[in-house]
Scaffold this motif. Structure first.
Motif, PDB file in Angstrom:
ATOM      1  N   ASP A 150       0.816  -1.215   0.000  1.00 17.70           N
ATOM      2  CA  ASP A 150       0.000   0.000   0.000  1.00 17.70           C
ATOM      3  C   ASP A 150       0.853   1.270   0.000  1.00 17.70           C
ATOM      4  N   ILE A 151       1.912   1.271   0.798  1.00 13.02           N
ATOM      5  CA  ILE A 151       2.727   2.485   0.886  1.00 13.02           C
ATOM      6  C   ILE A 151       3.524   2.681  -0.414  1.00 13.02           C
ATOM      7  N   VAL A 152       3.961   1.574  -0.992  1.00 15.49           N
ATOM      8  CA  VAL A 152       4.670   1.655  -2.277  1.00 15.49           C
ATOM      9  C   VAL A 152       3.707   2.211  -3.327  1.00 15.49           C
ATOM     10  N   ALA A 153       2.489   1.653  -3.352  1.00 16.98           N
ATOM     11  CA  ALA A 153       1.489   2.102  -4.321  1.00 16.98           C
ATOM     12  C   ALA A 153       1.155   3.573  -4.102  1.00 16.98           C
ATOM     13  N   PHE A 154       1.061   3.984  -2.827  1.00 15.01           N
ATOM     14  CA  PHE A 154       0.729   5.377  -2.532  1.00 15.01           C
ATOM     15  C   PHE A 154       1.821   6.319  -3.048  1.00 15.01           C
ATOM     16  N   ILE A 155       3.071   5.941  -2.800  1.00 14.66           N
ATOM     17  CA  ILE A 155       4.178   6.807  -3.234  1.00 14.66           C
ATOM     18  C   ILE A 155       4.211   6.881  -4.769  1.00 14.66           C
ATOM     19  N   ILE A 156       4.037   5.728  -5.423  1.00 15.59           N
ATOM     20  CA  ILE A 156       4.028   5.724  -6.894  1.00 15.59           C
ATOM     21  C   ILE A 156       2.862   6.583  -7.403  1.00 15.59           C
ATOM     22  N   PHE A 157       1.712   6.392  -6.778  1.00 14.13           N
ATOM     23  CA  PHE A 157       0.497   7.133  -7.147  1.00 14.13           C
ATOM     24  C   PHE A 157       0.735   8.647  -7.019  1.00 14.13           C
ATOM     25  N   ALA A 158       1.316   9.047  -5.867  1.00 12.67           N
ATOM     26  CA  ALA A 158       1.550  10.477  -5.627  1.00 12.67           C
ATOM     27  C   ALA A 158       2.571  11.042  -6.621  1.00 12.67           C
ATOM     28  N   LEU A 159       3.656  10.288  -6.840  1.00 10.02           N
ATOM     29  CA  LEU A 159       4.693  10.762  -7.761  1.00 10.02           C
ATOM     30  C   LEU A 159       4.157  10.846  -9.190  1.00 10.02           C
ATOM     31  N   LEU A 160       3.389   9.815  -9.553  1.00 11.90           N
ATOM     32  CA  LEU A 160       2.838   9.753 -10.912  1.00 11.90           C
ATOM     33  C   LEU A 160       1.901  10.931 -11.165  1.00 11.90           C
ATOM     34  N   LEU A 161       1.014  11.168 -10.206  1.00 11.69           N
ATOM     35  CA  LEU A 161       0.066  12.269 -10.381  1.00 11.69           C
ATOM     36  C   LEU A 161       0.794  13.622 -10.411  1.00 11.69           C
ATOM     37  N   SER A 162       1.778  13.774  -9.525  1.00 13.45           N
ATOM     38  CA  SER A 162       2.529  15.039  -9.507  1.00 13.45           C
ATOM     39  C   SER A 162       3.254  15.234 -10.826  1.00 13.45           C
ATOM     40  N   GLY A 163       3.826  14.126 -11.339  1.00 14.75           N
ATOM     41  CA  GLY A 163       4.539  14.198 -12.612  1.00 14.75           C
ATOM     42  C   GLY A 163       3.618  14.600 -13.747  1.00 14.75           C
ATOM     43  N   ILE A 164       2.454  13.921 -13.788  1.00 17.80           N
ATOM     44  CA  ILE A 164       1.490  14.233 -14.860  1.00 17.80           C
ATOM     45  C   ILE A 164       1.034  15.690 -14.747  1.00 17.80           C
ATOM     46  N   TYR A 165       0.840  16.119 -13.499  1.00 18.98           N
ATOM     47  CA  TYR A 165       0.403  17.495 -13.260  1.00 18.98           C
ATOM     48  C   TYR A 165       1.447  18.479 -13.802  1.00 18.98           C
ATOM     49  N   GLU A 166       2.686  18.226 -13.442  1.00 22.84           N
ATOM     50  CA  GLU A 166       3.755  19.151 -13.873  1.00 22.84           C
ATOM     51  C   GLU A 166       3.875  19.175 -15.392  1.00 22.84           C
ATOM     52  N   ILE A 167       3.791  17.980 -16.004  1.00 20.81           N
ATOM     53  CA  ILE A 167       3.917  17.897 -17.465  1.00 20.81           C
ATOM     54  C   ILE A 167       2.773  18.662 -18.131  1.00 20.81           C
ATOM     55  N   SER A 168       1.564  18.409 -17.653  1.00 19.46           N
ATOM     56  CA  SER A 168       0.414  19.077 -18.285  1.00 19.46           C
ATOM     57  C   SER A 168       0.481  20.582 -18.056  1.00 19.46           C
ATOM     58  N   HIS A 169       0.945  20.984 -16.871  1.00 21.50           N
ATOM     59  CA  HIS A 169       1.014  22.399 -16.526  1.00 21.50           C
ATOM     60  C   HIS A 169       2.082  23.113 -17.345  1.00 21.50           C
ATOM     61  N   THR A 170       3.200  22.439 -17.581  1.00 20.17           N
ATOM     62  CA  THR A 170       4.340  23.085 -18.238  1.00 20.17           C
ATOM     63  C   THR A 170       4.286  22.956 -19.765  1.00 20.17           C
ATOM     64  N   PHE A 171       3.989  21.724 -20.217  1.00 17.00           N
ATOM     65  CA  PHE A 171       4.127  21.477 -21.662  1.00 17.00           C
ATOM     66  C   PHE A 171       2.808  21.474 -22.433  1.00 17.00           C
ATOM     67  N   LEU A 172       1.751  21.029 -21.794  1.00 13.32           N
ATOM     68  CA  LEU A 172       0.495  20.885 -22.540  1.00 13.32           C
ATOM     69  C   LEU A 172      -0.230  22.227 -22.648  1.00 13.32           C
ATOM     70  N   LYS A 173      -0.233  22.791 -23.849  1.00 13.53           N
ATOM     71  CA  LYS A 173      -0.874  24.097 -24.012  1.00 13.53           C
ATOM     72  C   LYS A 173      -2.289  23.936 -24.557  1.00 13.53           C
ATOM     73  N   SER A 174      -2.452  22.956 -25.412  1.00 17.00           N
ATOM     74  CA  SER A 174      -3.775  22.736 -25.977  1.00 17.00           C
ATOM     75  C   SER A 174      -3.969  21.238 -26.218  1.00 17.00           C
ATOM     76  N   PRO A 175      -5.154  20.701 -26.270  1.00 17.30           N
ATOM     77  CA  PRO A 175      -6.371  21.481 -26.050  1.00 17.30           C
ATOM     78  C   PRO A 175      -6.511  21.872 -24.568  1.00 17.30           C
ATOM     79  N   VAL A 176      -7.086  23.007 -24.364  1.00 15.80           N
ATOM     80  CA  VAL A 176      -7.167  23.571 -23.015  1.00 15.80           C
ATOM     81  C   VAL A 176      -8.029  22.690 -22.097  1.00 15.80           C
ATOM     82  N   TRP A 177      -9.102  22.130 -22.713  1.00 15.21           N
ATOM     83  CA  TRP A 177     -10.019  21.317 -21.890  1.00 15.21           C
ATOM     84  C   TRP A 177      -9.307  20.092 -21.315  1.00 15.21           C
ATOM     85  N   LEU A 178      -8.365  19.530 -22.125  1.00 13.92           N
ATOM     86  CA  LEU A 178      -7.642  18.342 -21.664  1.00 13.92           C
ATOM     87  C   LEU A 178      -6.699  18.701 -20.509  1.00 13.92           C
ATOM     88  N   LYS A 179      -5.977  19.791 -20.723  1.00 16.61           N
ATOM     89  CA  LYS A 179      -5.048  20.281 -19.693  1.00 16.61           C
ATOM     90  C   LYS A 179      -5.805  20.553 -18.381  1.00 16.61           C
TER      91      LYS A 179
END
Lengths: 237, 304
Positions: A150-179
């Motif tokens: 569970d703790i391994v899954a939680f850490i992976i989950f948190a890192l994965l979501l943070s990573g996706i968030y940063e990528i979408s925030h920094t690189f994904l400009k369009s479509p805006v609805w997806l971002k």
């Protein structure tokens, strides 16, 4: 909720070496203030978060893999009661840690510089809200992952979501609805946006609180659903 | 058997499989069983036959695919039903930081036993199961036999009417096995209904009223064990087996158990039934060469 399960979890956790170790560590944090080293209440909460990451894992997974869960599930207690009692037992452990440390911290601050009590209360509420969410998230993973998966899954989950968030925030400009959708989902799941003190300041208290509650219920009820719908036999360990 | 007629556990058309959305393995196939109040019912079969899975389903620990399990007419997950059930698991996991006594008190409290009753029950069980000396020791130091006895104690803590015992004598030495056997017989005398899984045929034979043979997830035979039953092997000179049973009169208390062209095995309740059958053979002109009395042997049933 079953008080005997709550008491069992609570007493087992507060007697664990990791809890006692953190308790002594928090005491050390507070003592150093007398040597004019400035410690913010945030440090105490950081310690509490860290302790939660040690205390909560295996809450269900360990019982399922050892088979002791069968002793609980064959008793005349609703399965939902078993689930919430165990989660509440861990929450109570963390609450006791926060209360004691915050009390000692407040006392030492008061002796040194006369700290205002309301600041501590806001810190305490903020800490409790975050700890509650953290416990519910790890408990969710513990209902279907063995032992400390569970703790391994939680850490992976948190890192994965943070990573996706940063990528979408920094690189994904369009479509805006997806971002926006990606960011909303991640903000919803991880609650990255604001602390309790910010809720009070931005004038949207109810909306923030509603979001928090929805997030908490998502993990708590999701975990309950999995807990109630899975098998507890030998082949499932 | 007059007090054993009420059906207490009923299983109808039970199917259970394990796996995921893409691949599932059927482990219990169309199980139908009725267990009567006050009887000791044994389930025997080879490893992996589905014994523990069936018990898991009966306790509500495993979700069934289809079919129905009723205990006293209700679901096994019903709180009132659970109050009356004791369960001895096969694989024993314990809270190792607790002492034996603390564990039993915790189990009793989960059943809602009031403190004075609980204290008496715990003391009595610790004494009966010879755990008194280690009652205040941590469970982690217990031997396998002690753990099995502690597991027995938790199953009996609330004095349940129905007991599910999964390999009740596993890991016990010969004296422990005898103690378990006597305990089951004593519980039977008290009117408890007992469902037990075991692969030890000789042990099952000594305590069960009926046994079901399970193999590859299917109940292949249910046998009533009457210790007063007699088995006779009657050997005769070569005769077609169909001729032996042709025009056979109805003989009360007789069951044909095995037949071929050179011998027949019959199970009889008394010797009168044997004599009636022998008379039938002689009337037909069958040349009997030998009549051999055999021991009721559950192992032979199982192998047959």
């Amino acid at each position: 909720m079953n008080k005997y399960i709550v008491i069992k979890v609570f007493t087992e956790k507060i007697k664990s070496p990791i809890y006692i170790g953190f308790f002594i560590g928090a005491g050390g944090f507070i003592i150093v203030q007398f040597f004019e080293i400035v410690i913010s209440p945030k440090k105490i909460f950081d310690l509490a978060f860290l302790l939660t990451l040690f205390i909560t894992p295996g809450i269900f997974g360990k019982e399922i893999s050892s088979g002791t869960i069968q002793f609980l599930l064959t008793k005349p207690i609703k399965w939902s009661s078993v689930y919430f009692s165990k989660v509440f037992g861990v929450w109570l452990t963390m609450f006791s840690f926060l209360i004691f440390t915050i009390f000692l911290f407040g006392l030492s601050q008061f002796l040194l510089s006369g700290l205002k009590a309301e600041n501590l209360i806001i810190f305490l509420i903020d800490g409790l809200l975050k700890l509650t969410l953290l416990i519910s998230m790890i408990s969710f993973f513990s209902t279907f992952l063995p032992d400390y998966g569970d703790i391994v899954a939680f850490i992976i989950f948190a890192l994965l979501l943070s990573g996706i968030y940063e990528i979408s925030h920094t690189f994904l400009k369009s479509p805006v609805w997806l971002k926006n959708s990606i960011e909303s989902i991640i903000l919803f799941l991880m609650g990255k946006e604001k602390s309790f003190s910010a809720w009070l300041q931005d004038g949207n208290f109810l909306k923030n609180f509603g979001l928090y509650l929805a997030r908490l219920l998502f993990f708590l009820l999701g975990g309950l659903f999995i807990f109630k719908s899975r098998d507890y036999g030998y082949g499932q360990r | 058997m007059s007090n054993l007629q009420q059906n207490i556990i009923s299983i109808k058309n039970l199917f259970k499989s394990f796996g995921n959305l893409f691949s599932r393995k059927l482990v219990l196939k169309n199980i139908n069983l009725d267990i009567l109040k006050g009887e000791v019912f044994g389930l025997i079969g080879p490893n992996g036959a589905g014994k523990t899975t069936l018990m898991g389903c009966m306790l509500g620990l495993l979700k069934i695919d289809s079919g129905e399990i009723l205990i006293n007419g209700r679901s096994p997950l019903n709180i009132e039903i659970k109050r009356n059930i004791g369960y001895l698991p096969e694989r024993i996991g314990f809270y190792k930081t607790m002492t034996g006594k603390e564990f039993l008190i915790f189990q009793g409290k989960l059943f809602g036993l009031p403190n004075p009753v609980l204290k008496k029950r715990v003391d009595a069980l610790l004494r009966e199961l010879e755990l008194k000396d280690v009652a205040n020791c941590k469970i982690r130091i217990y031997s396998r036999g002690m753990l099995q006895r502690l597991s027995w104690a938790q199953a009996l803590i609330h004095n349940p009417d129905i007991l599910f015992l999964d390999e009740p004598a596993a890991g016990m030495d010969p004296s422990g096995i005898i103690r378990v056997r006597n305990l089951i017989l004593q519980l039977k005398k008290e009117g408890k209904t007992i469902f037990l899984n075991s692969h030890k045929l000789s042990e099952v034979e000594k305590v069960c009223d009926r046994i079901a043979f399970i193999d590859k997830g299917e109940i292949i035979h249910i046998e009533t064990l009457r210790r007063d039953h007699l088995i006779y092997k009657i050997e005769y000179s070569e005769t077609k087996k169909e001729f032996i049973t042709l025009d056979m009169p109805l003989i009360h208390g007789l069951e044909i158990y095995q037949i071929n062209n050179s011998f027949i095995k019959i199970k009889v309740e008394n010797e009168r039934a044997l004599f009636s059958f022998l008379k039938h053979l002689l009337n037909k002109g069958v040349k009997i060469t030998e009549v051999i009395k055999e021991k009721v042997d559950i192992e032979k049933f199982f192998l047959d």
